[in-house]
Write an enzyme that holds these catalytic residues in place. Structure first.
Site, short mmCIF file in Angstrom:
data_model
loop_
_atom_site.label_atom_id
_atom_site.label_comp_id
_atom_site.label_asym_id
_atom_site.label_seq_id
_atom_site.Cartn_x
_atom_site.Cartn_y
_atom_site.Cartn_z
N GLU A 135 -2.98 10.56 -5.69
CA GLU A 135 -2.90 9.20 -6.20
C GLU A 135 -4.30 8.62 -6.41
O GLU A 135 -5.15 8.68 -5.54
CB GLU A 135 -2.10 8.31 -5.24
CG GLU A 135 -0.65 8.73 -5.06
CD GLU A 135 0.18 8.58 -6.34
OE1 GLU A 135 -0.32 7.98 -7.31
OE2 GLU A 135 1.32 9.08 -6.35
N CYS A 193 4.68 3.34 0.19
CA CYS A 193 3.50 4.21 0.08
C CYS A 193 2.33 3.48 -0.57
O CYS A 193 1.20 3.56 -0.11
CB CYS A 193 3.83 5.49 -0.69
SG CYS A 193 4.82 6.64 0.30
N HIS A 215 1.17 12.20 -2.84
CA HIS A 215 2.64 12.22 -2.91
C HIS A 215 3.09 13.66 -3.09
O HIS A 215 2.48 14.42 -3.85
CB HIS A 215 3.13 11.37 -4.09
CG HIS A 215 3.57 9.99 -3.71
ND1 HIS A 215 3.10 8.85 -4.31
CD2 HIS A 215 4.49 9.57 -2.78
CE1 HIS A 215 3.68 7.78 -3.78
NE2 HIS A 215 4.53 8.20 -2.84
N1 PCA Z 1 7.74 7.71 0.11
C1 PCA Z 1 7.97 6.31 -0.21
C2 PCA Z 1 7.81 5.58 1.10
C3 PCA Z 1 7.79 6.62 2.16
C4 PCA Z 1 7.67 7.90 1.44
O1 PCA Z 1 7.53 9.02 1.97
C5 PCA Z 1 7.08 5.80 -1.32
O2 PCA Z 1 6.68 6.59 -2.19
O3 PCA Z 1 6.76 4.61 -1.35
#
Ligand code: PCA
Length: 211
Positions: free
Chosen positions: A78, A141, A163
């Site tokens: 990200e 997140c 992610h």
């Molecule tokens: N993914 C979610 C919140 C917790 C996670 O593992 C997100 O992408 O916001």
């Protein structure tokens, strides 16, 4: 050099999160870098207090958050965290914030301060699908990532967020969704950390300079 890796707990009614599974499998040292891991509640209210406690304990040079992005096919580095909470599902406390700033009066966004292009290249060289993502969403997140980079700017450590795809057993319940084995997710996190230990971020100063 010390790295802290924090992975999110299951959310949205699921019983497993590859992020939480991965952080418990990390080696405690990568070369001369110490690595500690911890879990994060998938909660707008509790994720950043958990970060503060983990930072106080680990005193890290690098902090990497890890979360699930179900449906994505690659490890997603990200690039940017935005100052907005806008949930479309409830977090683990039942909260569904919409249209709220994370830090009132804070900058609109922060960039990650890890070498994303170099990390993506290293991941692909290791045979792992990887991409740089320009949105971490507006759920917990992104909330965590923004709070992380806000703290990083003040406290002087480097930060970023990864992610990860579904695990195969999750994808089996989401017909046709892409997945990645836990071993590859763990390997990917360790590659990101190793690259970050070696070089600075790649935005602005060295734009295009990954070699
Ligand atoms: N993914 C979610 C919140 C917790 C996670 O593992 C997100 O992408 O916001």
């Amino acid at each position: 050099m010390k790295a802290l890796v924090l992975g999110f707990e299951p959310f949205n009614g699921d019983v497993i999160n590859p992020a939480a599974e991965a952080v418990t499998r990390l080696r405690s040292a990568l070369g001369s870098m110490g690595v500690s891991g911890g879990l994060l509640p998938t909660s707008f209210a509790r994720a950043l207090p958990a970060l503060d406690a983990a930072i106080a304990q680990a005193r890290p040079d690098i902090v990497l958050g890890v979360g699930l992005a179900g449906g994505r096919s690659a490890l997603s580095l990200e690039r940017i965290a935005i100052n907005l909470d806008e949930a479309s599902i409830a977090d683990n406390d039942g909260a569904v914030p919409v249209g709220l700033p994370i830090v009132a009066g804070g900058p609109a966004a922060y960039f990650a301060t890890l070498p994303l292009r170099a990390a993506a290249a290293a991941l692909r060289a290791a045979g792992l699908p990887a991409s740089i993502s320009n949105t971490a969403g507006t759920f917990v997140c992104n909330h965590f990532f923004y709070g992380l980079m806000h703290r990083a700017a003040v406290q002087g450590f480097r930060g970023g967020f990864l992610h990860v795809p579904y695990l195969p057993q999750q994808a089996a319940r989401h017909g046709g969704a892409p997945s990645m084995a836990i071993e590859h997710i763990v390997q990917g996190i360790e590659i990101v950390l190793a690259v970050a230990a070696e070089r600075r971020e790649d935005i602005v100063a060295s734009e295009g300079a990954v070699s």
